[in-house]
Motif scaffolding. Structure first.
Motif, PDB file in Angstrom:
ATOM      1  N   LYS A  35       0.893  -1.255  -0.047  1.00  0.00           N
ATOM      2  CA  LYS A  35       0.026  -0.102  -0.059  1.00  0.00           C
ATOM      3  C   LYS A  35       0.955   1.308  -0.006  1.00  0.00           C
ATOM      4  O   LYS A  35       1.595   1.604   0.960  1.00  0.00           O
ATOM      5  CB  LYS A  35      -0.881   0.032   1.144  1.00  0.00           C
ATOM      6  CG  LYS A  35      -1.818  -1.140   1.034  1.00  0.00           C
ATOM      7  CD  LYS A  35      -2.893  -1.211   2.281  1.00  0.00           C
ATOM      8  CE  LYS A  35      -3.758  -2.335   2.445  1.00  0.00           C
ATOM      9  NZ  LYS A  35      -4.717  -2.349   3.605  1.00  0.00           N
ATOM     10  N   VAL A  36       0.864   1.921  -1.215  1.00  0.00           N
ATOM     11  CA  VAL A  36       1.854   3.127  -1.418  1.00  0.00           C
ATOM     12  C   VAL A  36       1.075   4.108  -1.938  1.00  0.00           C
ATOM     13  O   VAL A  36       0.356   3.956  -3.038  1.00  0.00           O
ATOM     14  CB  VAL A  36       2.880   2.649  -2.027  1.00  0.00           C
ATOM     15  CG1 VAL A  36       3.771   3.838  -2.453  1.00  0.00           C
ATOM     16  CG2 VAL A  36       3.865   1.768  -1.362  1.00  0.00           C
ATOM     17  N   LEU A  37       1.069   5.703  -1.319  1.00  0.00           N
ATOM     18  CA  LEU A  37       0.803   6.869  -2.119  1.00  0.00           C
ATOM     19  C   LEU A  37       1.880   7.273  -2.984  1.00  0.00           C
ATOM     20  O   LEU A  37       2.844   7.709  -2.159  1.00  0.00           O
ATOM     21  CB  LEU A  37      -0.046   7.528  -1.108  1.00  0.00           C
ATOM     22  CG  LEU A  37      -0.217   8.978  -1.850  1.00  0.00           C
ATOM     23  CD1 LEU A  37      -1.050   9.107  -3.098  1.00  0.00           C
ATOM     24  CD2 LEU A  37      -0.760  10.027  -0.808  1.00  0.00           C
ATOM     25  N   PHE A  38       2.206   6.819  -4.155  1.00  0.00           N
ATOM     26  CA  PHE A  38       3.393   7.447  -4.931  1.00  0.00           C
ATOM     27  C   PHE A  38       3.119   8.912  -5.390  1.00  0.00           C
ATOM     28  O   PHE A  38       2.571   8.878  -6.603  1.00  0.00           O
ATOM     29  CB  PHE A  38       3.696   6.395  -6.043  1.00  0.00           C
ATOM     30  CG  PHE A  38       4.986   6.329  -6.422  1.00  0.00           C
ATOM     31  CD1 PHE A  38       5.885   5.735  -5.928  1.00  0.00           C
ATOM     32  CD2 PHE A  38       5.173   7.094  -7.741  1.00  0.00           C
ATOM     33  CE1 PHE A  38       7.372   5.677  -6.721  1.00  0.00           C
ATOM     34  CE2 PHE A  38       6.338   7.111  -8.516  1.00  0.00           C
ATOM     35  CZ  PHE A  38       7.439   6.526  -7.726  1.00  0.00           C
ATOM     36  N   LEU A  39       3.619   9.923  -4.988  1.00  0.00           N
ATOM     37  CA  LEU A  39       3.482  11.181  -5.164  1.00  0.00           C
ATOM     38  C   LEU A  39       4.670  11.856  -6.022  1.00  0.00           C
ATOM     39  O   LEU A  39       5.748  11.619  -5.305  1.00  0.00           O
ATOM     40  CB  LEU A  39       3.052  12.085  -4.008  1.00  0.00           C
ATOM     41  CG  LEU A  39       2.536  13.540  -4.515  1.00  0.00           C
ATOM     42  CD1 LEU A  39       1.118  13.358  -5.074  1.00  0.00           C
ATOM     43  CD2 LEU A  39       2.152  14.137  -3.186  1.00  0.00           C
ATOM     44  N   MET A  40       4.365  12.094  -7.080  1.00  0.00           N
ATOM     45  CA  MET A  40       5.584  12.765  -7.812  1.00  0.00           C
ATOM     46  C   MET A  40       5.646  14.251  -8.113  1.00  0.00           C
ATOM     47  O   MET A  40       4.533  14.775  -8.808  1.00  0.00           O
ATOM     48  CB  MET A  40       5.651  11.990  -9.164  1.00  0.00           C
ATOM     49  CG  MET A  40       7.103  12.174 -10.084  1.00  0.00           C
ATOM     50  SD  MET A  40       7.151  10.920 -11.231  1.00  0.00           S
ATOM     51  CE  MET A  40       5.848  11.264 -12.209  1.00  0.00           C
ATOM     52  N   GLY A  41       6.726  15.001  -7.762  1.00  0.00           N
ATOM     53  CA  GLY A  41       6.802  16.301  -8.078  1.00  0.00           C
ATOM     54  C   GLY A  41       8.012  16.542  -9.103  1.00  0.00           C
ATOM     55  O   GLY A  41       8.678  15.663  -9.483  1.00  0.00           O
ATOM     56  N   GLY A  42       8.066  17.729  -9.597  1.00  0.00           N
ATOM     57  CA  GLY A  42       8.960  18.168 -10.532  1.00  0.00           C
ATOM     58  C   GLY A  42       8.642  17.762 -12.088  1.00  0.00           C
ATOM     59  O   GLY A  42       9.624  17.672 -13.060  1.00  0.00           O
ATOM     60  N   TRP A  43       7.325  17.255 -12.247  1.00  0.00           N
ATOM     61  CA  TRP A  43       7.261  16.622 -13.665  1.00  0.00           C
ATOM     62  C   TRP A  43       6.771  17.617 -14.534  1.00  0.00           C
ATOM     63  O   TRP A  43       6.742  17.361 -15.698  1.00  0.00           O
ATOM     64  CB  TRP A  43       6.017  15.463 -13.477  1.00  0.00           C
ATOM     65  CG  TRP A  43       4.670  16.194 -12.735  1.00  0.00           C
ATOM     66  CD1 TRP A  43       4.402  16.570 -11.478  1.00  0.00           C
ATOM     67  CD2 TRP A  43       3.692  16.968 -13.654  1.00  0.00           C
ATOM     68  NE1 TRP A  43       3.484  17.302 -11.383  1.00  0.00           N
ATOM     69  CE2 TRP A  43       3.066  17.298 -12.954  1.00  0.00           C
ATOM     70  CE3 TRP A  43       3.361  16.980 -15.210  1.00  0.00           C
ATOM     71  CZ2 TRP A  43       1.511  18.012 -13.010  1.00  0.00           C
ATOM     72  CZ3 TRP A  43       2.166  17.723 -15.360  1.00  0.00           C
ATOM     73  CH2 TRP A  43       1.410  18.367 -14.673  1.00  0.00           C
ATOM     74  N   ILE A  44       6.311  18.874 -14.021  1.00  0.00           N
ATOM     75  CA  ILE A  44       5.787  19.804 -15.062  1.00  0.00           C
ATOM     76  C   ILE A  44       7.114  20.529 -16.129  1.00  0.00           C
ATOM     77  O   ILE A  44       8.277  20.049 -15.735  1.00  0.00           O
ATOM     78  CB  ILE A  44       5.288  21.067 -14.377  1.00  0.00           C
ATOM     79  CG1 ILE A  44       6.417  21.736 -13.592  1.00  0.00           C
ATOM     80  CG2 ILE A  44       4.475  20.408 -13.152  1.00  0.00           C
ATOM     81  CD1 ILE A  44       5.807  23.189 -13.021  1.00  0.00           C
ATOM     82  N   HIS A  45       6.677  21.160 -17.040  1.00  0.00           N
ATOM     83  CA  HIS A  45       7.595  21.466 -18.054  1.00  0.00           C
ATOM     84  C   HIS A  45       8.824  22.141 -17.687  1.00  0.00           C
ATOM     85  O   HIS A  45      10.040  21.391 -18.153  1.00  0.00           O
ATOM     86  CB  HIS A  45       6.805  22.497 -18.752  1.00  0.00           C
ATOM     87  CG  HIS A  45       7.443  22.945 -20.175  1.00  0.00           C
ATOM     88  ND1 HIS A  45       7.855  21.985 -21.120  1.00  0.00           N
ATOM     89  CD2 HIS A  45       8.093  24.166 -20.668  1.00  0.00           C
ATOM     90  CE1 HIS A  45       8.692  22.725 -22.258  1.00  0.00           C
ATOM     91  NE2 HIS A  45       8.835  23.903 -21.721  1.00  0.00           N
ATOM     92  N   ARG A  46       8.941  22.747 -16.754  1.00  0.00           N
ATOM     93  CA  ARG A  46      10.095  23.456 -16.317  1.00  0.00           C
ATOM     94  C   ARG A  46      10.847  22.744 -14.987  1.00  0.00           C
ATOM     95  O   ARG A  46      11.713  23.463 -14.439  1.00  0.00           O
ATOM     96  CB  ARG A  46      10.303  25.040 -16.049  1.00  0.00           C
ATOM     97  CG  ARG A  46      10.297  25.647 -17.776  1.00  0.00           C
ATOM     98  CD  ARG A  46      11.472  25.774 -18.245  1.00  0.00           C
ATOM     99  NE  ARG A  46      12.474  26.302 -17.472  1.00  0.00           N
ATOM    100  CZ  ARG A  46      12.946  27.537 -17.642  1.00  0.00           C
ATOM    101  NH1 ARG A  46      12.344  28.492 -18.255  1.00  0.00           N
ATOM    102  NH2 ARG A  46      13.760  28.108 -16.967  1.00  0.00           N
ATOM    103  N   GLY A  47      10.184  21.670 -14.480  1.00  0.00           N
ATOM    104  CA  GLY A  47      10.525  21.382 -13.381  1.00  0.00           C
ATOM    105  C   GLY A  47      10.067  21.945 -11.775  1.00  0.00           C
ATOM    106  O   GLY A  47       9.097  22.597 -12.145  1.00  0.00           O
ATOM    107  N   TYR A  48      10.421  21.530 -10.825  1.00  0.00           N
ATOM    108  CA  TYR A  48       9.911  21.709  -9.533  1.00  0.00           C
ATOM    109  C   TYR A  48       9.967  23.303  -9.358  1.00  0.00           C
ATOM    110  O   TYR A  48      10.516  23.922  -9.403  1.00  0.00           O
ATOM    111  CB  TYR A  48      10.357  20.894  -8.428  1.00  0.00           C
ATOM    112  CG  TYR A  48       9.681  20.961  -7.026  1.00  0.00           C
ATOM    113  CD1 TYR A  48       8.580  19.956  -6.794  1.00  0.00           C
ATOM    114  CD2 TYR A  48       9.950  21.853  -6.173  1.00  0.00           C
ATOM    115  CE1 TYR A  48       7.871  19.948  -5.895  1.00  0.00           C
ATOM    116  CE2 TYR A  48       9.245  21.840  -5.015  1.00  0.00           C
ATOM    117  CZ  TYR A  48       8.233  20.757  -4.717  1.00  0.00           C
ATOM    118  OH  TYR A  48       7.367  20.994  -3.599  1.00  0.00           O
ATOM    119  N   ASP A  49       8.643  23.895  -8.848  1.00  0.00           N
ATOM    120  CA  ASP A  49       8.561  25.154  -8.642  1.00  0.00           C
ATOM    121  C   ASP A  49       9.031  26.048  -9.591  1.00  0.00           C
ATOM    122  O   ASP A  49       9.685  27.025  -9.378  1.00  0.00           O
ATOM    123  CB  ASP A  49       9.039  25.532  -7.165  1.00  0.00           C
ATOM    124  CG  ASP A  49       8.232  25.056  -6.112  1.00  0.00           C
ATOM    125  OD1 ASP A  49       7.247  24.636  -6.311  1.00  0.00           O
ATOM    126  OD2 ASP A  49       8.856  25.228  -4.953  1.00  0.00           O
TER     127      ASP A  49
END
Length: 594
Positions: A35-49
């Motif tokens: 059981k895992v909530l696999f949350l991914m950041g930095g995927w957007i066009h220019r990266g995280y934030d």
């Protein structure tokens, strides 16, 4: 990016989308996490934030839209919840959609600024306009088309306090701000099926499925690591007492598993799962893990400490030296509060001429800071002057390569030395204890994997059993608040937890009437269908060193009657006594039958 978002300062790819999917597959296939909530950041066009609210196409360096879609498919195939991080509070000047008409205005008409993040200086989007941006075809609808159902995480929605906007075209009161933040939450939740955001608010509970940041921050209980010391207070888990059965909650930001034992105990005591935001770059488990530092054969002690004036004392230190130190080190001596914060110190001479035997240094005169009173721990060690690195030593360490050697009690006119109590396991506070796996399930794995596996085996079933229960009792069992007991639910199905965050062992009378000796960072979880412990004894069997086991009934029957029990062994002695039979559990076993 720089502050004005017009100059790129650096680019770093921690994982491609394919590597992210491989990490999820590693968790499932190698660590056997179900059981895992696999949350991914930095995927957007220019990266995280960066460049919010313009998020697509997905980062080309990581694999673009096709790679993101494939990653989502592979993670869901494992039975995991796939999630994505987004942000509709921050807008950056280099965003193609940059338009001041979207932004929050102060009373004087100036733009409301946010923090300086990866994309440079952020400006705060009015929450009413944020809903408009999220609903654009190129935003959330396009993401839904790429990845399908997922757990969508819109950052800062609940973290930032309610605010006003004075733009005449979209004025907001604080009440309006709350309603629009609820609206964007409801929209994302309806579109993707699951929604979460940072921190959490009472008014957000009906509009969210999980909060990130309420159970801890960066390995601490709060944003301000010294808050309790500063205010002289004691933390009470009031949110858990009131709302724990209403919403899922996690911590946020990275932390060091080698220093996280107290953080783990905190999550055990409130029955919440951990967050693992400290995943190394790329396919980390295929690389050699960090080498464990071998302790130097040196041990410090206090030879003599006596008062010489109302505000000062002389102290002589003694070192037991088995081998001459290989290089030159300097000695540090920290006089700290109970939390380890330095109040004054007495760093001194290097180890230049140390030879095997007993080495004495001193006496040194130490002046107590004006007005300082109380009991202070004396913690000693060795460090390098050039870079501040510390040596690993023999003796009772505190997790920061400091040996505890005693205490000094300072009254208004009297200074006295207090030696440490003697006990076979006293003061052996190893904050890396949950990365251990000697003779256990994860023995040959990467240090992070050992930590993840061990803590998952405790916290996943614990959270599953208590997530829809209320915390009916919470109490401190010692006057220093280090030993805590929690009770979830009521009656015969209630689950009890006791954790020992003290540097001394603690004897706790279990539900069976047996006195369980909990070592530093020890715990005991008791329920009809699940038991877990890090202890020096259990069920009549004593261990020379603390052992870590979990036992779970897989047929919903109490362990005493269950015909299918899974036993997990984390580390320590492999012997376990159950149902009158002595068993050897090298990694895990399934006990079937009466």
């Amino acid at each position: 990016m720089n502050d004005k978002s017009n100059q790129e300062l650096s680019v770093r790819v921690n994982w491609t989308f394919d590597e992210a999917a491989q990490i999820a597959e590693h968790l499932k296939n190698d660590l056997k996490l179900e059981k895992v909530l696999f949350l991914m950041g930095g995927w957007i066009h220019r990266g995280y934030d960066n460049q919010h609210p313009d998020i697509l196409p997905a980062a080309p360096e990581c694999g673009g839209n096709e790679g993101l879609s494939d990653c989502a498919r592979r993670v869901r195939k494992l039975g995991y919840h796939f999630g994505l991080h987004d942000n509709y509070q921050d807008m950056y000047r280099d965003s193609p959609s940059w338009d001041e008409s979207y932004l929050t205005k102060h009373r004087d008409g100036s733009l409301a600024q946010g923090g300086k993040w990866g994309g440079g200086r952020a400006y705060l989007t009015c929450s009413r306009k944020a809903v408009e941006l999220a609903r654009r075809p190129q935003n959330l609808p396009a993401v839904k088309e790429l990845v399908g159902d997922c757990a969508y995480f819109i950052d800062t929605t609940f973290a930032a306090g309610l605010t006003e906007c004075f733009d005449p075209k979209h004025r907001l009161t604080r009440w309006d701000d709350m309603r629009w933040k609820q609206a964007i939450s409801d929209y994302a939740r309806e579109l993707f099926g699951m929604f979460g955001s940072e921190c959490g608010r009472e008014w957000a509970i009906p509009h969210s499925d999980f909060f990130e940041g309420l159970t801890g921050v960066s390995g601490q209980h709060y944003h301000n690591a010294n808050l309790m010391t500063k205010v002289g207070g004691v933390a009470i888990p009031l949110f858990e007492m009131v709302y724990r059965d209403c919403i899922a909650a996690y911590g946020k930001y990275g932390y060091d598993p080698a220093k996280a034992a107290d953080y783990v105990l905190h999550h055990i005591s409130i029955g919440r799962p951990l967050h693992y935001h400290n995943i190394p770059q790329h396919l980390y488990w295929k690389e050699p893990g960090p080498k464990k530092q071998t302790p130097m054969p040196l041990r410090p002690a206090i030879a003599d400490l006596k008062q010489t004036a109302p505000d000062r004392f002389s102290v002589t230190y003694q070192w037991s030296v088995k081998e001459t130190p290989p290089t030159n080190w300097r000695v540090f001596v920290h006089f700290t509060d109970q939390a380890g914060n330095i109040k004054f110190q007495n760093d001194h001479a290097p180890t230049t001429r140390w030879q095997p035997g007993e080495v004495r240094q001193g006496p040194f005169e130490v002046i107590v800071p004006t007005g300082l009173t109380g009991i202070f721990e004396i913690r000693m060690g060795l460090f390098r002057s050039l870079n501040g690195s510390r040596a690993a030593l023999e003796g009772p360490l505190d997790g920061e390569s400091r040996c505890r050697v005693g205490r000094v009690k300072i009254d208004s006119d009297k200074i006295t030395f207090q030696p440490l109590e003697q006990s076979p396991v006293q003061n052996q506070m190893d904050p890396a204890v949950f990365t251990h796996a000697d003779q256990g399930w994860a023995e040959d794995l990467h240090p992070l994997d050992r930590f993840v596996k061990n803590t998952y085996e405790i916290l996943s079933p614990l959270n599953e059993l208590t997530s829809q229960s209320t915390m009916t009792e919470f109490e401190f069992l010692t006057s220093d608040y280090k030993v805590r007991r929690s009770l979830f639910g009521e009656g015969s199905d209630a689950l009890a937890v006791v954790v020992n965050a003290d540097h001394l062992p603690y004897l706790y009378k279990s539900q069976s009437g047996e006195e369980i000796e909990l070592p530093p960072f020890g715990f005991l979880i008791e329920s009809p269908v699940f038991v877990a412990f890090h202890a020096l004894n259990w069920n009549g069997l004593h261990y020379d060193e603390p052992a870590f086991f979990t036992l779970r009934s897989l047929d919903a029957q109490p362990l005493s009657r269950s015909k299918r029990i899974r036993v997990y062994h984390g580390f320590g002695d492999t012997r376990l006594k159950l149902k009158g039979t002595m068993r050897n559990v090298a990694k895990e076993i399934m006990i079937e039958g009466p």
